[in-house]
Design a protein around this motif. Structure first.
Motif, PDB file in Angstrom:
ATOM      1  N   ARG A  33       0.845  -1.199   0.000  1.00  0.00           N
ATOM      2  CA  ARG A  33       0.000   0.000   0.000  1.00  0.00           C
ATOM      3  C   ARG A  33       0.881   1.250   0.000  1.00  0.00           C
ATOM      4  O   ARG A  33       1.808   1.358   0.817  1.00  0.00           O
ATOM      5  N   LYS A  36       1.713   3.293   3.299  1.00  0.00           N
ATOM      6  CA  LYS A  36       2.751   2.734   4.178  1.00  0.00           C
ATOM      7  C   LYS A  36       4.149   3.067   3.643  1.00  0.00           C
ATOM      8  O   LYS A  36       5.058   3.366   4.415  1.00  0.00           O
ATOM      9  N   GLU A  39       4.879   6.731   4.404  1.00  0.00           N
ATOM     10  CA  GLU A  39       5.221   6.915   5.817  1.00  0.00           C
ATOM     11  C   GLU A  39       6.699   6.601   6.063  1.00  0.00           C
ATOM     12  O   GLU A  39       7.395   7.356   6.737  1.00  0.00           O
ATOM     13  N   LYS A  40       7.156   5.483   5.510  1.00  0.00           N
ATOM     14  CA  LYS A  40       8.558   5.080   5.684  1.00  0.00           C
ATOM     15  C   LYS A  40       9.497   6.097   5.053  1.00  0.00           C
ATOM     16  O   LYS A  40      10.540   6.431   5.617  1.00  0.00           O
ATOM     17  N   TYR A  66       8.521  -6.069  -0.638  1.00  0.00           N
ATOM     18  CA  TYR A  66       8.493  -5.720   0.776  1.00  0.00           C
ATOM     19  C   TYR A  66       9.150  -6.861   1.533  1.00  0.00           C
ATOM     20  O   TYR A  66       8.722  -8.018   1.442  1.00  0.00           O
ATOM     21  N   GLU A  68       9.450  -8.534   4.683  1.00  0.00           N
ATOM     22  CA  GLU A  68       8.714  -8.606   5.946  1.00  0.00           C
ATOM     23  C   GLU A  68       9.632  -8.796   7.144  1.00  0.00           C
ATOM     24  O   GLU A  68       9.394  -8.234   8.215  1.00  0.00           O
ATOM     25  N   GLU A  71      11.135  -5.471   7.670  1.00  0.00           N
ATOM     26  CA  GLU A  71      10.154  -4.392   7.544  1.00  0.00           C
ATOM     27  C   GLU A  71      10.683  -3.259   6.669  1.00  0.00           C
ATOM     28  O   GLU A  71      10.655  -2.087   7.032  1.00  0.00           O
ATOM     29  N   TYR A  73      10.891  -1.673   2.534  1.00  0.00           N
ATOM     30  CA  TYR A  73      10.461  -1.653   1.143  1.00  0.00           C
ATOM     31  C   TYR A  73      11.713  -1.579   0.299  1.00  0.00           C
ATOM     32  O   TYR A  73      12.642  -0.818   0.608  1.00  0.00           O
TER      33      TYR A  73
END
Length: 186
Positions: A33, A36, A39-40, A66, A68, A71, A73
């Protein structure tokens, strides 16, 4: 640009460009998304500067994965051909210093370091090609294993005849149609 920071206007402009590219190319990041990602990016101004440099040199960076576990991108150059602003460079500083005449301005490794990005490995390059096909007319230096580099060589890749090819060349060589693709973790 020597400050490695962006003005508010530059940040907004870059975020708009990245968002538009992100939304046009959802096949590269189906389960990610944008809100998100943004934000990063806003939390990491140095990474935003690196993306600005990727964009400035015509790499057309986009999110391709991404991670995981960490965390993060992962952005990668998604320009159809090797970024125009990063061509005609030899592989690294050692190769650049070894050239006696007709030296290029810089090297792929020096430029990537200055930009705060990493050259793709051969494996990363092959994974990128699974998203869509790149370097149909150009080629891109990729991170070269130490044993090859110690012998004076470097490797590069391209996409021809329906597959990815990996080749070798002297690390001090450079061509108008060879640049490099980078990645950035945010």
């Amino acid at each position: 640009m020597t400050t490695k920071s962006l003005s508010v206007e530059q940040q907004e402009e870059l975020l708009n460009v990245l968002k538009e590219r992100f939304e046009k190319n959802m096949h590269r990041h189906e389960n990610v998304r944008w809100v998100k990602v943004q934000e990063k990016l806003e939390e990491n101004p140095k990474k935003l500067w690196s993306l600005y440099e990727m964009e400035r040199t015509e790499g057309e960076p986009d999110v391709i994965l991404y991670d995981e576990d960490n965390e993060e991108y992962i952005f990668c150059d998604c320009s159809k051909e090797s970024p125009k602003g990063r061509r005609s460079v030899c592989y690294d500083r050692e190769a650049l210093d070894a050239r006696k005449k007709n030296k290029p301005e810089t090297s792929a490794m020096d430029m990537a370091t200055e930009m705060g990005i990493e050259l793709l490995t051969e494996e990363e390059y092959r994974e990128l090609q699974k998203l869509e096909h790149f370097d149909l007319k150009t080629s891109s230096w990729v991170k070269t294993p130490a044993d090859i580099r110690e012998l004076g060589g470097a490797i590069f890749c391209d996409y021809r005849y329906g597959r990815v090819f990996m080749y070798h060349n002297g690390a001090d060589s450079y061509y108008a149609a060879r640049g490099f693709r980078g990645s950035l973790r945010v």
